[in-house]
Design a protein around this motif. Sequence first.
Motif, short mmCIF file in Angstrom:
data_model
loop_
_atom_site.label_atom_id
_atom_site.label_comp_id
_atom_site.label_asym_id
_atom_site.label_seq_id
_atom_site.Cartn_x
_atom_site.Cartn_y
_atom_site.Cartn_z
N UNK A 182 -1.66 -2.82 29.52
CA UNK A 182 -2.26 -1.48 29.41
C UNK A 182 -2.13 -0.98 27.97
N UNK A 183 -1.02 -1.33 27.32
CA UNK A 183 -0.84 -0.93 25.92
C UNK A 183 -1.93 -1.49 25.02
N UNK A 184 -2.30 -2.73 25.22
CA UNK A 184 -3.34 -3.33 24.38
C UNK A 184 -4.71 -2.72 24.69
N UNK A 185 -4.97 -2.42 25.94
CA UNK A 185 -6.25 -1.79 26.29
C UNK A 185 -6.35 -0.40 25.66
N UNK A 186 -5.27 0.38 25.80
CA UNK A 186 -5.29 1.72 25.20
C UNK A 186 -5.29 1.66 23.68
N UNK A 228 -10.58 2.61 18.46
CA UNK A 228 -12.03 2.83 18.32
C UNK A 228 -12.34 4.31 18.11
N UNK A 229 -11.68 5.14 18.90
CA UNK A 229 -11.87 6.59 18.74
C UNK A 229 -11.35 7.06 17.38
N UNK A 230 -10.21 6.49 16.96
CA UNK A 230 -9.65 6.85 15.64
C UNK A 230 -10.57 6.47 14.50
N UNK A 231 -11.20 5.29 14.59
CA UNK A 231 -12.14 4.87 13.55
C UNK A 231 -13.34 5.81 13.52
N UNK A 245 -6.97 6.11 10.37
CA UNK A 245 -7.03 6.74 11.68
C UNK A 245 -7.23 5.72 12.80
N UNK A 246 -7.89 4.62 12.52
CA UNK A 246 -8.00 3.54 13.50
C UNK A 246 -6.65 2.92 13.79
N UNK A 247 -5.85 2.68 12.73
CA UNK A 247 -4.50 2.14 12.93
C UNK A 247 -3.60 3.14 13.66
N UNK A 248 -3.68 4.41 13.29
CA UNK A 248 -2.87 5.43 13.98
C UNK A 248 -3.26 5.50 15.46
N UNK A 249 -4.55 5.48 15.73
CA UNK A 249 -5.00 5.50 17.13
C UNK A 249 -4.54 4.29 17.90
N UNK A 250 -4.58 3.12 17.28
CA UNK A 250 -4.12 1.89 17.94
C UNK A 250 -2.63 1.94 18.25
N UNK A 281 -1.12 2.03 21.99
CA UNK A 281 -0.21 0.98 22.44
C UNK A 281 1.10 1.56 22.95
N UNK A 282 1.66 2.53 22.24
CA UNK A 282 2.93 3.13 22.66
C UNK A 282 2.78 3.83 24.01
N UNK A 283 1.69 4.57 24.20
CA UNK A 283 1.47 5.26 25.48
C UNK A 283 1.34 4.24 26.62
N UNK A 284 0.58 3.17 26.41
CA UNK A 284 0.42 2.16 27.45
C UNK A 284 1.70 1.40 27.74
N UNK A 285 2.46 1.07 26.69
CA UNK A 285 3.72 0.37 26.87
C UNK A 285 4.72 1.21 27.64
N UNK A 286 4.85 2.49 27.29
CA UNK A 286 5.77 3.38 28.00
C UNK A 286 5.34 3.52 29.46
N UNK A 287 4.04 3.64 29.70
CA UNK A 287 3.55 3.72 31.08
C UNK A 287 3.92 2.47 31.87
N UNK A 288 3.72 1.29 31.28
CA UNK A 288 4.06 0.04 31.97
C UNK A 288 5.56 -0.08 32.24
N UNK A 289 6.38 0.33 31.27
CA UNK A 289 7.84 0.26 31.47
C UNK A 289 8.25 1.17 32.63
#
Length: 159
Positions: free
Chosen positions: A57-61, A67-70, A83-88, A92-100
Amino acid sequence: MQFFSTFQHTHFVELAISKLKENEIDDIYAVPLDNRQVDTKLFDTTHGMDGTSLIDIGLILAMMCGTIGVARGFVLDWGPVVWGLIGSVVGFIIGFVFDVIKTHHRRKKIRTAKGSEVIIIVQCTNEQSQFVEMTLWNNMALGVAKTRMQSQKWTQEGY
């Protein structure tokens, strides 16, 4: 003959034992299995993996937020790459925390699950073996194995 069968710890165990005792089969031994007490590890190691992934889920998010950041970076000060790197990273952090959190909650539920299994061992004569096997299967046995004794040596039926 000896029968080994496993059951979930339900009323079917009692029904099977009482039906066997009604038909004069008294050599019955029941052993409840203990539940796992050791906590499973959240992160996999090289030698032990459970098949769950914490980064899907982290990679998908990360892709979606990147994409939205770019796209938004063309109108913001730092540009589309930053902004693309910040969005990525944020995605990733939001998805990783959700999965954990999801995996930790699922493992906690598995750890506290009630109802272990029971092993029943029944010793009977060859004439009673068909009745014993059908009784065990009819009372929701998870598995049944049968052995017989031939000249002081145990062999498993069918092998």
